[in-house]
Enzyme design. Structure first.
Site, PDB file in Angstrom:
ATOM      1  N   CYS A   2      18.754 -77.076  58.588  1.00  0.00           N
ATOM      2  CA  CYS A   2      20.206 -77.146  58.451  1.00  0.00           C
ATOM      3  C   CYS A   2      20.840 -75.761  58.482  1.00  0.00           C
ATOM      4  CB  CYS A   2      20.570 -77.799  57.128  1.00  0.00           C
ATOM      5  SG  CYS A   2      19.888 -79.443  56.948  1.00  0.00           S
ATOM      6  N   ARG A  27      17.881 -73.229  65.491  1.00  0.00           N
ATOM      7  CA  ARG A  27      17.127 -73.539  64.280  1.00  0.00           C
ATOM      8  C   ARG A  27      16.630 -74.984  64.250  1.00  0.00           C
ATOM      9  NH1 ARG A  27      17.953 -69.537  60.586  1.00  0.00           N
ATOM     10  NH2 ARG A  27      17.138 -70.887  58.972  1.00  0.00           N
ATOM     11  N   TRP A  74      19.654 -81.223  59.770  1.00  0.00           N
ATOM     12  CA  TRP A  74      18.303 -81.634  60.176  1.00  0.00           C
ATOM     13  C   TRP A  74      17.900 -82.681  59.150  1.00  0.00           C
ATOM     14  CZ3 TRP A  74      13.200 -81.472  58.317  1.00  0.00           C
ATOM     15  CH2 TRP A  74      12.176 -81.520  59.296  1.00  0.00           C
ATOM     16  N   ASN A 100      22.626 -77.116  52.308  1.00  0.00           N
ATOM     17  CA  ASN A 100      21.238 -77.010  52.772  1.00  0.00           C
ATOM     18  C   ASN A 100      20.339 -77.154  51.558  1.00  0.00           C
ATOM     19  OD1 ASN A 100      22.292 -76.352  55.238  1.00  0.00           O
ATOM     20  ND2 ASN A 100      21.596 -74.236  55.249  1.00  0.00           N
ATOM     21  N   GLY A 101      19.201 -77.804  51.722  1.00  0.00           N
ATOM     22  CA  GLY A 101      18.276 -77.961  50.595  1.00  0.00           C
ATOM     23  C   GLY A 101      18.112 -79.431  50.250  1.00  0.00           C
ATOM     24  N   GLU A 484      -3.811 -70.157  67.412  1.00  0.00           N
ATOM     25  CA  GLU A 484      -2.435 -69.822  67.769  1.00  0.00           C
ATOM     26  C   GLU A 484      -2.115 -70.311  69.190  1.00  0.00           C
ATOM     27  OE1 GLU A 484       0.276 -68.936  66.586  1.00  0.00           O
ATOM     28  OE2 GLU A 484       1.402 -67.931  68.165  1.00  0.00           O
ATOM     29  N   LYS A 488       0.781 -72.986  70.149  1.00  0.00           N
ATOM     30  CA  LYS A 488       1.854 -72.672  71.097  1.00  0.00           C
ATOM     31  C   LYS A 488       1.970 -73.777  72.138  1.00  0.00           C
ATOM     32  CE  LYS A 488       3.555 -70.292  69.642  1.00  0.00           C
ATOM     33  NZ  LYS A 488       3.572 -69.451  68.493  1.00  0.00           N
ATOM     34  N   GLU A 491       3.318 -77.157  70.618  1.00  0.00           N
ATOM     35  CA  GLU A 491       4.690 -77.212  70.123  1.00  0.00           C
ATOM     36  C   GLU A 491       5.734 -77.135  71.224  1.00  0.00           C
ATOM     37  OE1 GLU A 491       5.696 -74.206  67.222  1.00  0.00           O
ATOM     38  OE2 GLU A 491       4.650 -72.671  68.337  1.00  0.00           O
ATOM     39  N   HIS A 507     -20.374 -78.408  66.496  1.00  0.00           N
ATOM     40  CA  HIS A 507     -20.357 -79.226  65.274  1.00  0.00           C
ATOM     41  C   HIS A 507     -19.371 -80.384  65.368  1.00  0.00           C
ATOM     42  CE1 HIS A 507     -22.982 -76.393  63.269  1.00  0.00           C
ATOM     43  NE2 HIS A 507     -22.258 -75.439  63.810  1.00  0.00           N
ATOM     44  N   LYS A 606      13.374 -73.868  63.233  1.00  0.00           N
ATOM     45  CA  LYS A 606      12.940 -72.476  63.304  1.00  0.00           C
ATOM     46  C   LYS A 606      12.488 -71.974  61.941  1.00  0.00           C
ATOM     47  CE  LYS A 606      12.224 -68.409  65.009  1.00  0.00           C
ATOM     48  NZ  LYS A 606      10.892 -68.237  65.605  1.00  0.00           N
TER      49      LYS A 606
HETATM   50  C1  F6R Z   1       4.954 -71.465  65.522  1.00  0.00           C
HETATM   51  C2  F6R Z   1       5.955 -71.095  64.522  1.00  0.00           C
HETATM   52  C3  F6R Z   1       5.743 -71.553  63.130  1.00  0.00           C
HETATM   53  C4  F6R Z   1       6.080 -70.422  62.152  1.00  0.00           C
HETATM   54  C5  F6R Z   1       5.990 -70.938  60.707  1.00  0.00           C
HETATM   55  C6  F6R Z   1       6.251 -69.831  59.695  1.00  0.00           C
HETATM   56  O1  F6R Z   1       5.270 -70.972  66.779  1.00  0.00           O
HETATM   57  O2  F6R Z   1       6.924 -70.442  64.824  1.00  0.00           O
HETATM   58  O3  F6R Z   1       4.467 -72.020  62.939  1.00  0.00           O
HETATM   59  O4  F6R Z   1       5.197 -69.360  62.375  1.00  0.00           O
HETATM   60  O5  F6R Z   1       6.920 -71.968  60.518  1.00  0.00           O
HETATM   61  O6  F6R Z   1       7.554 -69.325  59.800  1.00  0.00           O
HETATM   62  P1  F6R Z   1       7.941 -67.962  59.144  1.00  0.00           P
HETATM   63  O7  F6R Z   1       7.175 -66.888  59.832  1.00  0.00           O
HETATM   64  O8  F6R Z   1       9.423 -67.825  59.351  1.00  0.00           O
HETATM   65  O9  F6R Z   1       7.568 -68.040  57.694  1.00  0.00           O
END
Ligand code: F6R
Length: 611
Positions: A2, A27, A74, A100-101, A484, A488, A491, A507, A606
């Site tokens: 949000c 976001r 959101w 928000n929250g 990672e 990527k 997502e 395994h 985000k």
């Molecule tokens: C993946 C991604 C998320 C963030 C995670 C932590 O591409 O962006 O996995 O890395 O939500 O976010 P921060 O770094 O803001 O704590």
């Protein structure tokens, strides 16, 4: 997640609010709304879907007024719908509020307010607050600020709030507990936001509220008080990034723009922080705690998602070169464990946004237990940056694309600097320190050379567009990179991908391998090269297709793998920084080819500010 934006000043509020909402679109959200004070009348509009839909719904109406609040939602409590979108309005139509929250005790409050005659229009937790503020304002002598203060003191949960009332047509009240609120100080105007990016185009002078604080804003000034109504002295800070930093600058997507920026980002992360002669890192943010870091005998690093994987890269570096025992924990797990912490334990939070709820909770838990808390944070002034004892800023600039790219690379780079700093406080020789310094200095140019090869990565993404599942494998420093890379891909392109440490393949995951399940194997010529190479042999023996990432000049894999991507030779500890580039690019091109917008993946936000 949000987003909140608010404005009080001399200009028309609506364009400022809509611009703020657009700047927070990255976001992740599912509906949007505004409330503007039109004389002493509230004009409220809401829409499901994009901010554009809200703008379209307002085309034939005039919404005049120089004070207003707005929100992108959101969904947590209740489906995305107009009724559930914010602002929420009280029964008498006088109070409007964005939040928000999460209000954890909303059911209890809702029952109480319903019994007192309030009629609810939504399924949300937030609406209870609008009614509660209205209810409290009915008592003689209670101002809007009094009512908001009393209302939030009854809340169990978290909030970042902005509230307006037609009885106080020149005022916005904001309050914060666990969800960020920033006040922008302009010329004869004040802005409010949950994310500095929403208002950075209007002012760089910002006041960050801390938990348990609220502020009353009008055109002539602001007043910050605690939730106990005690005055709090707050001074504006200058944000060092500009509105242009948060634009695409000719790139099709923020993700590509941010990937392209990485050489410069790494230069910024390292600028002024390497003492080549001493073979050491100069970390101003740790200066005041340097005596304590010398005594640390254990490090726990917490983070989520990509930040967690960057921390795992850091774990290898710190153990190998600084000789400190390191544990990396998912922040969401750490907060519910009973971690063993002594005064010689340091807990490091890694977070791009500095607002991730789990990481923040983990750092608070660590602090409470007496650990030295440190932050590796990108967002200046964010909650974790302010709550940790000391830290290192990434200086990566705003990351707008939902998928972490430049933040991940810069986090790994900060770990290399921290490794030198802690290593040189211990046994690391000046020669080793110098070797790492010199190699680090080459990294931005090597990253640039890899970024220039987008056609190659795109061709490979196109070639494997038929595949619905991928395995990502890597060993030692490159194991976290396998996780990672898989994250990527899934997502942004919604292709199923699993990341495994290569040694784990036998395994279990090997059962999946056949000609329909390609693997991306990160196999640089390093101390575990032969072992990772055997893994490629085993995949081939099961008809698995292999895309290998290896070191320039190594042609042993040319006939073994189906496709080979070469990366320059560097120190083993820095290899993940280079190998990340083709992995990011592969995910990006796979997403674009499938017709998806990599900047706004479905269901993702985000900054994950709720648990
Ligand atoms: C993946 C991604 C998320 C963030 C995670 C932590 O591409 O962006 O996995 O890395 O939500 O976010 P921060 O770094 O803001 O704590």
């Amino acid at each position: 997640m949000c987003g909140i934006v608010g404005y009080v000043g001399k200009r028309q509020a609506l364009p400022v609010l809509m611009d703020g909402l657009r700047r927070m679109e990255y976001r992740g959200y599912d509906s949007a709304g505004i409330a503007v004070m039109d004389d002493a009348d509230l004009r409220v509009a809401k829409s499901v879907g994009k901010v554009r839909a809200l703008a379209d719904s307002l085309v034939d109406t005039t919404v005049a007024g120089t004070l207003g609040i707005a929100h992108t939602r959101w969904a947590t409590h209740g489906v995305p719908s107009e009724a559930n979108a914010h602002p929420h309005v009280s029964c008498d139509g006088k109070v409007a509020l964005v939040h928000n929250g999460i209000i954890e005790n909303y059911a209890e409050l809702r029952a109480e307010l319903t019994a007192a005659g309030h009629a609810f229009a939504s399924e949300t937790d937030t609406e209870t607050l609008a009614h509660l503020v209205e209810h409290l304002m009915r008592f003689p002598g209670v101002t809007l600020a009094d009512a908001v203060r009393s209302a939030v003191r009854r809340v169990r949960g978290t909030f970042g709030l902005a509230v307006v009332s037609t009885d106080y047509p020149n005022e916005i009240i904001v309050a914060r507990l666990g969800s960020p609120i920033v006040i922008g100080v302009g010329e004869g105007e004040y802005l409010v936001a949950s994310d500095p990016n929403a208002i950075i185009g209007h002012t760089r002078s910002m006041i960050f509220l801390d938990d348990g604080e609220m502020a009353v804003l009008n055109r002539d000034g602001y007043r910050v008080v605690s939730l106990e109504n005690l005055p709090v002295a707050k001074h504006p800070e200058n944000i060092d990034w500009s509105a242009e930093d948060a634009q695409k600058n000719g790139h099709a997507h923020f993700m590509m723009k941010e990937m392209s920026e990485q050489p410069e980002v790494l230069r910024n992360t390292m600028r002024g922080r390497i003492d080549f002669d001493a073979g050491n890192a100069v970390l101003g943010g740790l200066r005041d705690v340097a005596d304590r870091t010398r005594e640390i005998d254990r490090l726990i690093i917490v983070g989520c998602g990509s930040a967690y994987y960057a921390a795992q890269v850091g774990e290898y570096m710190l153990e190998e070169y600084a000789g400190i025992p390191v544990e990396v924990e998912l922040a969401s797990e750490f907060r519910y464990r009973k971690p063993i912490i002594t005064p010689r334990t340091a807990v490091i939070a890694v977070s791009q946004s500095g607002e991730t709820a789990d990481t923040l909770a983990a750092i608070r838990e660590a602090k409470m237990k007496g650990a030295l808390t440190l932050g590796i944070i990108n967002a200046v002034g964010s909650t974790i940056a302010r709550e940790t004892d000391a830290g290192i800023y990434n200086h990566a600039g705003p990351e707008i694309g939902v998928a972490s790219t430049k933040a991940f690379l810069s986090q790994a780079t900060v770990f290399a600097l921290l490794t030198m700093f802690l290593g040189r406080q211990r046994q690391m020789s000046v020669t080793t320190g110098r070797r790492i310094s010199e190699e680090l200095a080459r990294i931005p140019d090597l990253v640039a050379s890899l970024l220039a090869r987008q056609d190659e990565y795109k061709a490979i993404a196109d070639k494997y567009a038929w595949a619905d599942d991928f395995l990502y494998l890597g060993r030692k420093y490159c194991a976290p990179l396998a996780y990672e890379g898989a994250l990527k891909l899934k997502e942004v392109s919604y292709v199923h991908a699993e990341g495994y440490a290569a040694g784990e393949m036998k395994h279990g995951p090997i059962a999946l391998v056949d000609e329909t399940m390609p693997s991306i194997v990160i196999c640089p010529v390093d101390s575990v090269y032969e072992k990772t190479k055997s893994c490629i042999e085993e995949l081939r023996a099961r008809r698995g297709k292999v895309i290998a990432i290896t070191t320039e000049g190594n042609h042993e894999l040319d006939n073994l793998a189906d496709d080979v991507i070469f990366i320059p030779k560097t120190l083993e500890m820095l290899t993940p920084i280079l190998a990340a580039i083709p992995l990011q690019a592969f995910a990006y091109h796979a997403a674009v080819r499938r017709g998806f917008d990599p900047d706004m993946p479905r269901n993702l936000a985000k900054s994950v500010t709720v648990e």
